[in-house]
Design a protein around this motif. Structure first.
Motif, PDB file in Angstrom:
ATOM      1  N   CYS A   1     108.590 -52.946  70.178  1.00  0.00           N
ATOM      2  CA  CYS A   1     109.568 -53.907  70.717  1.00  0.00           C
ATOM      3  C   CYS A   1     109.790 -53.776  72.214  1.00  0.00           C
ATOM      4  N   LEU A   2     109.217 -52.748  72.834  1.00  0.00           N
ATOM      5  CA  LEU A   2     109.306 -52.513  74.285  1.00  0.00           C
ATOM      6  C   LEU A   2     110.729 -52.239  74.768  1.00  0.00           C
ATOM      7  N   ARG A   3     111.618 -51.879  73.823  1.00  0.00           N
ATOM      8  CA  ARG A   3     112.970 -51.469  74.209  1.00  0.00           C
ATOM      9  C   ARG A   3     112.957 -49.993  74.595  1.00  0.00           C
ATOM     10  N   LYS A   4     113.872 -49.613  75.488  1.00  0.00           N
ATOM     11  CA  LYS A   4     113.916 -48.229  75.961  1.00  0.00           C
ATOM     12  C   LYS A   4     114.386 -47.281  74.860  1.00  0.00           C
ATOM     13  N   VAL A   5     113.752 -46.110  74.824  1.00  0.00           N
ATOM     14  CA  VAL A   5     114.116 -45.073  73.870  1.00  0.00           C
ATOM     15  C   VAL A   5     114.057 -43.715  74.571  1.00  0.00           C
ATOM     16  N   GLU A   6     114.862 -42.769  74.086  1.00  0.00           N
ATOM     17  CA  GLU A   6     114.745 -41.397  74.564  1.00  0.00           C
ATOM     18  C   GLU A   6     113.419 -40.804  74.094  1.00  0.00           C
ATOM     19  N   ALA A   7     112.856 -39.916  74.913  1.00  0.00           N
ATOM     20  CA  ALA A   7     111.594 -39.281  74.546  1.00  0.00           C
ATOM     21  C   ALA A   7     111.605 -37.823  74.961  1.00  0.00           C
ATOM     22  N   LYS A   8     111.249 -36.950  74.020  1.00  0.00           N
ATOM     23  CA  LYS A   8     111.128 -35.528  74.318  1.00  0.00           C
ATOM     24  C   LYS A   8     109.696 -35.231  74.765  1.00  0.00           C
ATOM     25  N   ILE A   9     109.567 -34.367  75.757  1.00  0.00           N
ATOM     26  CA  ILE A   9     108.267 -33.836  76.146  1.00  0.00           C
ATOM     27  C   ILE A   9     108.149 -32.451  75.534  1.00  0.00           C
ATOM     28  N   ILE A  10     107.133 -32.248  74.709  1.00  0.00           N
ATOM     29  CA  ILE A  10     106.982 -30.965  74.022  1.00  0.00           C
ATOM     30  C   ILE A  10     105.573 -30.404  74.245  1.00  0.00           C
ATOM     31  N   PHE A  11     105.473 -29.077  74.165  1.00  0.00           N
ATOM     32  CA  PHE A  11     104.183 -28.385  74.201  1.00  0.00           C
ATOM     33  C   PHE A  11     103.883 -27.896  72.788  1.00  0.00           C
ATOM     34  N   GLU A  12     102.705 -28.250  72.319  1.00  0.00           N
ATOM     35  CA  GLU A  12     102.327 -27.859  70.954  1.00  0.00           C
ATOM     36  C   GLU A  12     100.819 -27.713  70.860  1.00  0.00           C
ATOM     37  N   ASN A  13     100.360 -26.564  70.377  1.00  0.00           N
ATOM     38  CA  ASN A  13      98.929 -26.299  70.179  1.00  0.00           C
ATOM     39  C   ASN A  13      98.105 -26.546  71.442  1.00  0.00           C
ATOM     40  N   GLY A  14      98.673 -26.184  72.592  1.00  0.00           N
ATOM     41  CA  GLY A  14      97.955 -26.313  73.857  1.00  0.00           C
ATOM     42  C   GLY A  14      97.986 -27.698  74.467  1.00  0.00           C
ATOM     43  N   ASN A  15      98.666 -28.636  73.823  1.00  0.00           N
ATOM     44  CA  ASN A  15      98.748 -30.010  74.318  1.00  0.00           C
ATOM     45  C   ASN A  15     100.175 -30.382  74.704  1.00  0.00           C
ATOM     46  N   VAL A  16     100.295 -31.469  75.444  1.00  0.00           N
ATOM     47  CA  VAL A  16     101.598 -32.020  75.798  1.00  0.00           C
ATOM     48  C   VAL A  16     101.762 -33.343  75.051  1.00  0.00           C
ATOM     49  N   TYR A  17     102.877 -33.481  74.344  1.00  0.00           N
ATOM     50  CA  TYR A  17     103.145 -34.695  73.580  1.00  0.00           C
ATOM     51  C   TYR A  17     104.461 -35.320  74.025  1.00  0.00           C
ATOM     52  N   MET A  18     104.539 -36.621  73.842  1.00  0.00           N
ATOM     53  CA  MET A  18     105.799 -37.349  73.978  1.00  0.00           C
ATOM     54  C   MET A  18     106.236 -37.754  72.576  1.00  0.00           C
ATOM     55  N   VAL A  19     107.443 -37.389  72.215  1.00  0.00           N
ATOM     56  CA  VAL A  19     107.978 -37.731  70.895  1.00  0.00           C
ATOM     57  C   VAL A  19     109.183 -38.642  71.097  1.00  0.00           C
TER      58      VAL A  19
END
Length: 468
Positions: free
Chosen positions: A19-37
């Motif tokens: 929907c392209l609406r704004k949402v909060e997003a966590k930046i996490i490190f997991e298994n050597g990668n960086v993810y946005m949740v």
């Protein structure tokens, strides 16, 4: 106490891919990668890979520099980023490069096209409309660093050279033409006329693959012979050229090193730009879950495949470190010497955040200063960070060392709804001139501001007003 299976690093604002609406997003490190949740209250949770290299992701923070502003703002802050483009006063970077789209029409219909161009789409913009857009760029920048004439396919515009003359008449430091190369390959007189615009002129040539199947998937047709013929023409007149590679995971990413080596062998080629596909526009046979590439993945491919650039040679570009990485090399007599790794990245002088220092011997320092700096003497042992690590080197000097000897490799990853990070998009420095005079970041233009997409944006803006 039980632990999370990841390390929470930061919090930002993204958008829902549905929907392209704004949402909060966590930046996490997991298994050597960086993810946005991120979680949309309507469409649920999304987990997006944004980097395969945690240390490089953190390293980008060391390359943030004070923001360089345009000379004027085009829109007010009313709905909040990214719904106010632009440029609004909340943006944090002027236009390092501005696209001037002179037509929506193209002589190809590529299955992958952020502008959704085709032989049937749109019209040729008039000289008057183009001058209006061009004047908007100049009013913002005074002396624009780079204007890229684009489309659609700009070379098919019936007033192409009049447009080129118009841009040349403005105080623009460097002009690029973004092209698929068909006109260049098939019209020698056209290329001969292009050569009259040197110096300060460059061809931004689509060059995705040496393989017919990959070209058919990306461009709808085998362009291998066209590409070689275009390069032959450009070599003949030594017209500065950047090879531009649209990368799709598992399709042409194994050719990264081969394309760099090919570029190094061409007289006219000044560098290669790798652009992972932005999930926007026309995307046939593209699955964002499996076909997306991150900047860190492309960077590792360059390190592994090029035979030139090592771990320290591909560094973040300070104006937009999350989305741009760059490496420089010096080429002469068949010998290629990477330069960027010579930088001591730990030295940022107090009060001079744009300054770096080289620790190499005096001969190498002098060569690099001659290449990249007119403002400092070689004996000062300081080099302008901005001049080295921006879109083009500063090499307006006489003698045997010049732009012909500089080779640059750039990774340019445009954000889309998947990896959108409001912290990063505020630093976007590649912009597009809207027909109404707004100057809009490339990342948001293709999400919200191109053609009918503005109708959906208006709905979002109306919702925002209703909540106040």
């Amino acid at each position: 106490m039980p632990n999370r299976p990841y390390t929470y690093y930061d919090l930002t604002i993204s958008i829902c891919t549905k929907c392209l609406r704004k949402v909060e997003a966590k930046i996490i490190f997991e298994n050597g990668n960086v993810y946005m949740v991120k979680t949309c209250m309507k469409h649920g949770r999304e987990k997006v890979l944004i980097s395969t290299n945690i240390e490089y992701y953190k390293w980008c923070r060391d390359f943030i520099k004070p923001s360089e502003m345009p000379h004027r703002w085009n829109t007010p802050i009313k709905y909040g980023c990214p719904y106010d483009c632009g440029l609004c006063p909340d943006h944090e970077q002027h236009s390092c490069l501005t696209l001037l789209e002179i037509t929506e029409r193209c002589n190809l219909k590529c299955p992958i096209c952020y502008a959704e161009s085709s032989p049937q789409k749109g019209t040729f913009r008039s000289l008057e409309q183009i001058e209006f857009m061009l004047n908007a760029i100049v009013e913002n920048e005074k002396e624009p660093d780079i204007i890229q004439i684009s489309g659609g396919e700009p070379t098919i515009h019936p007033q192409f050279f009049e447009i080129l003359d118009l841009v040349k008449s403005k105080p623009v430091k460097h002009i690029m033409v973004n092209t698929n190369g068909l006109k260049i390959a098939n019209d020698k007189e056209f290329v001969k006329r292009l050569a009259t615009y040197l110096p300060g002129f460059e061809i931004y040539l689509q060059f995705d693959s040496f393989e017919a199947d990959a070209l058919k998937e990306l461009r709808g047709v085998d362009l291998t012979k066209i590409r070689q013929k275009a390069i032959d023409r450009l070599n003949e007149y030594n017209i500065s050229t950047t090879l531009v590679v649209t990368l799709k995971k598992g399709l042409n990413d194994h050719e990264v090193g081969k394309i760099i080596q090919y570029g190094l062998e061409q007289k006219c080629v000044r560098g290669v730009t790798f652009q992972p596909i932005q999930s926007a526009g026309r995307l046939e046979d593209f699955n964002p879950e499996t076909d997306r590439l991150t900047l860190s993945e492309v960077r590792q491919m360059i390190i592994d495949q090029s035979g030139v650039f090592g771990e320290k040679d591909m560094v973040p570009v300070p104006c937009h470190p999350d989305s741009l990485a760059m490496g420089y090399a010096f080429k002469k007599d068949g010998i290629v010497t990477p330069l960027t790794g010579m930088i001591d990245h730990n030295i940022l002088l107090e009060g001079e955040r744009n300054t770096i220092v080289f620790e190499q011997d005096e001969n190498i320092r002098n060569m690099i200063f001659n290449l990249f700096s007119l403002n400092h003497s070689p004996s000062s042992s300081a080099l302008s960070f901005k001049d080295l690590l921006c879109c083009l080197p500063k090499v307006d000097i006489p003698g045997e060392i010049g732009y012909d000897n500089v080779f640059r490799v750039i990774i340019m990853q445009f954000q889309d709804a998947h990896n959108f990070d409001v912290r990063s998009v505020k630093k976007s420095c590649v912009h597009i001139a809207h027909p109404d005079g707004r100057i809009i970041p490339f990342d948001t233009y293709n999400l919200f501001y191109r053609d009918e997409k503005e109708l959906e944006l208006k709905k979002i803006q109306e919702e925002i007003m209703l909540t106040r």
